[in-house]
Design an enzyme around this catalytic site. Structure first.
Site, PDB file in Angstrom:
ATOM      1  N   GLU A 216      -2.668  43.613  54.739  1.00  0.00           N
ATOM      2  CA  GLU A 216      -1.626  44.186  53.881  1.00  0.00           C
ATOM      3  C   GLU A 216      -0.237  43.699  54.315  1.00  0.00           C
ATOM      4  O   GLU A 216       0.058  43.647  55.507  1.00  0.00           O
ATOM      5  CB  GLU A 216      -1.712  45.712  53.953  1.00  0.00           C
ATOM      6  CG  GLU A 216      -0.822  46.433  52.969  1.00  0.00           C
ATOM      7  CD  GLU A 216      -1.007  47.942  53.019  1.00  0.00           C
ATOM      8  OE1 GLU A 216      -0.629  48.614  52.052  1.00  0.00           O
ATOM      9  OE2 GLU A 216      -1.542  48.444  54.032  1.00  0.00           O
TER      10      GLU A 216
ATOM     11  N   LYS B  40      -1.218  47.722  44.149  1.00  0.00           N
ATOM     12  CA  LYS B  40      -1.819  48.924  44.739  1.00  0.00           C
ATOM     13  C   LYS B  40      -1.550  50.152  43.870  1.00  0.00           C
ATOM     14  O   LYS B  40      -0.403  50.433  43.505  1.00  0.00           O
ATOM     15  CB  LYS B  40      -1.242  49.110  46.145  1.00  0.00           C
ATOM     16  CG  LYS B  40      -1.805  50.257  46.950  1.00  0.00           C
ATOM     17  CD  LYS B  40      -1.199  50.204  48.349  1.00  0.00           C
ATOM     18  CE  LYS B  40      -1.724  51.288  49.260  1.00  0.00           C
ATOM     19  NZ  LYS B  40      -1.173  51.143  50.638  1.00  0.00           N
TER      20      LYS B  40
ATOM     21  N   CYS C 277      -5.691  49.019  50.970  1.00  0.00           N
ATOM     22  CA  CYS C 277      -5.521  50.072  51.976  1.00  0.00           C
ATOM     23  C   CYS C 277      -5.871  51.464  51.446  1.00  0.00           C
ATOM     24  O   CYS C 277      -7.034  51.774  51.232  1.00  0.00           O
ATOM     25  CB  CYS C 277      -4.114  50.007  52.550  1.00  0.00           C
ATOM     26  SG  CYS C 277      -3.932  50.913  54.119  1.00  0.00           S
TER      27      CYS C 277
END
Length: 280
Positions: A44, A118, A155
């Site tokens: 990330e 995300k 994540c």
């Protein structure tokens, strides 16, 4: 003939500046290519520290456009040179005030295929991401690459099953999950959630985490990156929990069809019954 895809991921520590971080990842990519890898994914916001441990406006300086910013441009050229598919997670600025936690996907000929933003943005101690990022708004794309159909989840997304399933329904064969997660109450979930997602959705998952401590907080990133197959089995050894590491593994994509035929989870779905899950 079996459909074997030699795949790579990188876990590493923050080097202290962007130039050396990019140089380190370029070396990892070259080393992976020398081992025959055809696809690679990075952690990330791989070109920066995990600045979300604090809420400070100075860290907007890490943001760049996608795909025309310097990092994606540089690694598009490298992907073309190495004939390697790349998943490049960066801090994206679309226009003033519009920032995203993003991963660009580059084909083996250097073509920019698109990006994933995300969806699920945490806002808890050590992970102050809502200060920086808007929620993703591009859905859950799956990209046709030189190695097959590749998706991305980032994540904190991994705690939510909906995107995993959307990627499977779109035909993903390999999903990269670049992360920055630290030792703490949820660390034990690292080897639980992603193998479970690989089983439930019947594809391969590449789980990537940083290592070490960084200057902006106390988070202790514990690495332990791995590939997991559609039966929930680790492909080879799990990476170190303290040291940088390049992980290269052979993934047998034929296993996807085998498992989907045997377990038939997609056949037995009941989308007609799922309406209440998204009401209210």
């Amino acid at each position: 003939m079996p459909q074997i895809v030699r795949s790579a991921l990188v876990q590493t520590e923050w080097t202290g500046d962007t130039d050396s971080m990019l140089a380190a990842h370029e070396k990892y990519a070259r080393d992976a290519a020398a081992q025959g890898a055809r696809v690679i994914g990075f952690q990330e916001v791989f070109n920066a520290p995990y600045f979300c441990q604090v809420q400070e406006a100075e860290h907007y300086r890490w943001a760049e456009s996608v795909p025309d910013g310097p990092t994606v441009t540089r690694f598009r050229e490298l992907a073309r040179e190495l004939n390697m598919v790349m998943v490049l997670p960066v801090f994206e600025v679309e226009k003033p005030g519009f920032y995203y936690n993003t991963a660009a996907v580059i084909d083996a000929d250097g073509t920019y295929l698109g990006k994933y933003r995300k969806h699920h943005i945490p806002q808890v101690k050590g992970f102050w991401e809502k200060y920086y990022f808007r929620p993703g708004n591009l859905g859950w794309p799956v990209f046709d690459t030189a190695v097959g159909r590749v998706g991305v989840y980032i994540c904190y997304d991994r705690h939510f099953p909906e995107g995993w399933r959307a990627l499977g329904l779109a035909g993903a064969q390999l999903v990269y999950n670049p992360s920055a997660t630290s030792r703490g109450l949820s660390a034990y979930l690292w080897k639980l959630e992603q193998p479970a997602a690989a089983v439930a959705n019947e594809y391969f998952v590449a789980a990537i985490n940083r290592v070490g401590r960084e200057k902006y907080g106390d988070n202790d990133f514990y690495g332990t990156s791995y590939f997991v197959d559609p039966r929930g089995r680790f492909v080879g050894e799990v990476a170190s929990d303290t040291a940088p590491e390049l992980v290269v593994r052979d993934l047998d994509f034929d296993l996807i069809d085998e498992v989907r035929t045997q377990w038939a989870f997609y056949r037995d779905r009941r989308p007609d019954a799922y309406g209440p899950l998204v009401e209210g």
